[in-house]
Design a protein around this motif. Sequence first.
Motif, PDB file in Angstrom:
ATOM      1  N   ASP A 196     -25.686   8.052 -19.655  1.00 38.53           N
ATOM      2  CA  ASP A 196     -25.385   6.787 -20.329  1.00 38.53           C
ATOM      3  C   ASP A 196     -26.169   6.664 -21.627  1.00 38.53           C
ATOM      4  OD1 ASP A 196     -23.689   6.070 -18.308  1.00 38.53           O
ATOM      5  OD2 ASP A 196     -25.148   4.821 -17.251  1.00 38.53           O
ATOM      6  N   ASP A 203     -11.846  12.368 -28.827  1.00 37.62           N
ATOM      7  CA  ASP A 203     -10.530  11.740 -28.686  1.00 37.62           C
ATOM      8  C   ASP A 203      -9.492  12.308 -29.657  1.00 37.62           C
ATOM      9  OD1 ASP A 203     -11.489  10.158 -26.688  1.00 37.62           O
ATOM     10  OD2 ASP A 203     -11.845   8.391 -27.949  1.00 37.62           O
ATOM     11  N   GLU A 209      -9.403  15.872 -22.389  1.00 35.23           N
ATOM     12  CA  GLU A 209      -9.156  14.612 -21.696  1.00 35.23           C
ATOM     13  C   GLU A 209     -10.402  14.178 -20.932  1.00 35.23           C
ATOM     14  OE1 GLU A 209      -6.075  14.877 -18.797  1.00 35.23           O
ATOM     15  OE2 GLU A 209      -7.078  16.413 -17.606  1.00 35.23           O
ATOM     16  N   HIS A 210     -10.495  12.862 -20.713  1.00 32.78           N
ATOM     17  CA  HIS A 210     -11.605  12.295 -19.960  1.00 32.78           C
ATOM     18  C   HIS A 210     -11.366  12.479 -18.466  1.00 32.78           C
ATOM     19  CE1 HIS A 210     -13.707  10.196 -23.276  1.00 32.78           C
ATOM     20  NE2 HIS A 210     -12.496  10.123 -23.817  1.00 32.78           N
ATOM     21  N   ASP A 211     -12.409  12.897 -17.777  1.00 33.67           N
ATOM     22  CA  ASP A 211     -12.397  12.960 -16.324  1.00 33.67           C
ATOM     23  C   ASP A 211     -13.271  11.813 -15.838  1.00 33.67           C
ATOM     24  OD1 ASP A 211     -13.008  13.475 -13.621  1.00 33.67           O
ATOM     25  OD2 ASP A 211     -12.637  15.612 -13.880  1.00 33.67           O
ATOM     26  N   ASP A 212     -12.628  10.709 -15.439  1.00 32.29           N
ATOM     27  CA  ASP A 212     -13.375   9.514 -15.065  1.00 32.29           C
ATOM     28  C   ASP A 212     -14.154   9.696 -13.773  1.00 32.29           C
ATOM     29  OD1 ASP A 212     -12.447   8.173 -17.301  1.00 32.29           O
ATOM     30  OD2 ASP A 212     -10.668   7.422 -16.276  1.00 32.29           O
ATOM     31  N   VAL A 213     -13.699  10.604 -12.901  1.00 38.80           N
ATOM     32  CA  VAL A 213     -14.392  10.823 -11.633  1.00 38.80           C
ATOM     33  C   VAL A 213     -15.753  11.460 -11.874  1.00 38.80           C
ATOM     34  CG1 VAL A 213     -14.318  12.010  -9.417  1.00 38.80           C
ATOM     35  CG2 VAL A 213     -12.236  10.962 -10.340  1.00 38.80           C
ATOM     36  N   GLU A 214     -15.782  12.519 -12.683  1.00 38.61           N
ATOM     37  CA  GLU A 214     -17.029  13.228 -12.953  1.00 38.61           C
ATOM     38  C   GLU A 214     -17.764  12.687 -14.175  1.00 38.61           C
ATOM     39  OE1 GLU A 214     -18.276  15.153 -10.894  1.00 38.61           O
ATOM     40  OE2 GLU A 214     -16.576  15.702  -9.625  1.00 38.61           O
ATOM     41  N   GLY A 215     -17.090  11.831 -14.972  1.00 39.01           N
ATOM     42  CA  GLY A 215     -17.727  11.274 -16.143  1.00 39.01           C
ATOM     43  C   GLY A 215     -17.933  12.276 -17.258  1.00 39.01           C
ATOM     44  N   ALA A 291      -9.833  15.085 -15.518  1.00 37.31           N
ATOM     45  CA  ALA A 291      -9.148  14.256 -14.498  1.00 37.31           C
ATOM     46  C   ALA A 291      -8.801  15.108 -13.296  1.00 37.31           C
ATOM     47  CB  ALA A 291      -7.882  13.638 -15.063  1.00 37.31           C
TER      48      ALA A 291
END
Length: 495
Positions: A196, A203, A209-215, A291
């Motif tokens: 953080d 972008d 692409e963003h992998d929201d699970v692994e951040g 993702a």
Amino acid sequence: MSLRALLRRLVLPPLAAGLAVAGLALPARADSLTDFPLLALDFTDTITVVDGQSKTVRFAVDNLAGGGAAEDTVIRFGSLPVGLGFVPPAGCSATECKLGTLAPGKKHSYTFTVKPDSTVPLTSSFTVSLVLGGEELDGIDVQVVRTTRSSADLEISAVKDLELSRGESASLPPVTIRNTGSGTSATLGLILGSLDGVAPDMDRYRNCEHDDVEGVVVCVLDQTLAPGQKAAVDPSTPLAFRLGKNTPGPASYSAAVFAVGLTDKYVAAFTKRNAGRTGDTLALKTTSSAAGLTDGDVGDDLNPDDNAATFQVTAPTAPADGKAVGAVFRGAPGDRVTVEVGTENLGPFATVPLSLTSLRYVHVQLPTGVTLNAADDMCLPGTSPKDVALDGAPAGRDWVCLVLVQVPKGRKSLFTLTATIEDGAHEAGFVQAENGVQDTVAGNDRAPLTVEVQDSLPLTGPSAGLLAGAGAVLLVAGLFVVRMARRRRIVTVVD
């Protein structure tokens, strides 16, 4: 290869245990716990070498968490097997590297090579020791494994640390990926991760692409590397990271780039998900000689440790006005009363994450005429983190309470104290908040801690503060003993 083990390297330097990394500057008024060096030796414990080939290994020793310089620092290599083909780092002898002085906040990187011949057992070992001032402080047993298995062995080049202004994005110098294995890699992928405060700025690329699970951000590159090949990120499509607009400082946040081989199944799903996207394509330039991303999507690699290039992104100072929170022991003589004291962050920024070199704490002086029955787990007798009583001496009026959490704007960090009101005089005490370099407003750093005698029974304060869920942490004579995860060894030195 374990994806989570790979990503775990993000939290290793310089502090582990899930804490965000922060604090390259000493606080203006709060004491530093570490006016001595706190060294970390980042060294793999297993090296896999394809028969007949050499393997280059990168390691580092750092003093990122220490507040004092490390003098007469030496790295020693011992029990080197005959036939290992050990070539020491440049500037080192066959058995040791004399680093000399390592300043606080600095690290030094080395590379060496091994090329075991057929006389060396399939599994052999040697030792690496960290020596300071002539005293051996820590050692690692390193296994060398010979193999004939055909497999890729990806290596990524190092990345230098960044210093960014809030909201600023910066491009990394082109990183290089090399396949030193005996087999062709799977389709190449780059994984960009960070803690953080800092984030990948990718972008613009349609193949990321963003992998929201692994951040993390996963970029799929439509190419492979044959044995001996290497490729560099095209300078026209650089990797980039951005410091958040509200990221507090002075602090240093971990970031990393990982090079991996991806399975055909993952690449096919990725391509389908992103078929309609537009934008630039992140590209590699090859030269000869997330993702839903899971462990099963990452290909095998002989030496996964050198797939990661970790670095620090430093944020400048951001003000966070810390206000002391006092209290009143209100009740009749003989009553047992609970209060909460601590610090409140008036902003405009959050405080920096916990750091050994940028500590926040509260000095509490109890009023006279009360007997303390219980103190918060984060409080110990003393006046500062460097002056606490752990020798069994009777506790006096002075207590120090460590602020263990990052405090957002408008929130408080509170500590519970329970005391019995006695007969007699009640001279006021105080709560002094020490909030470090972020706190430039000194007028509200002290609040009174008083006694108000009443004839009726008191109402006790809340029994749980913001730190109730933080767990028990030992504050040992001004020193945290931090033990790193595998391959990360911490050595503390106190003069």
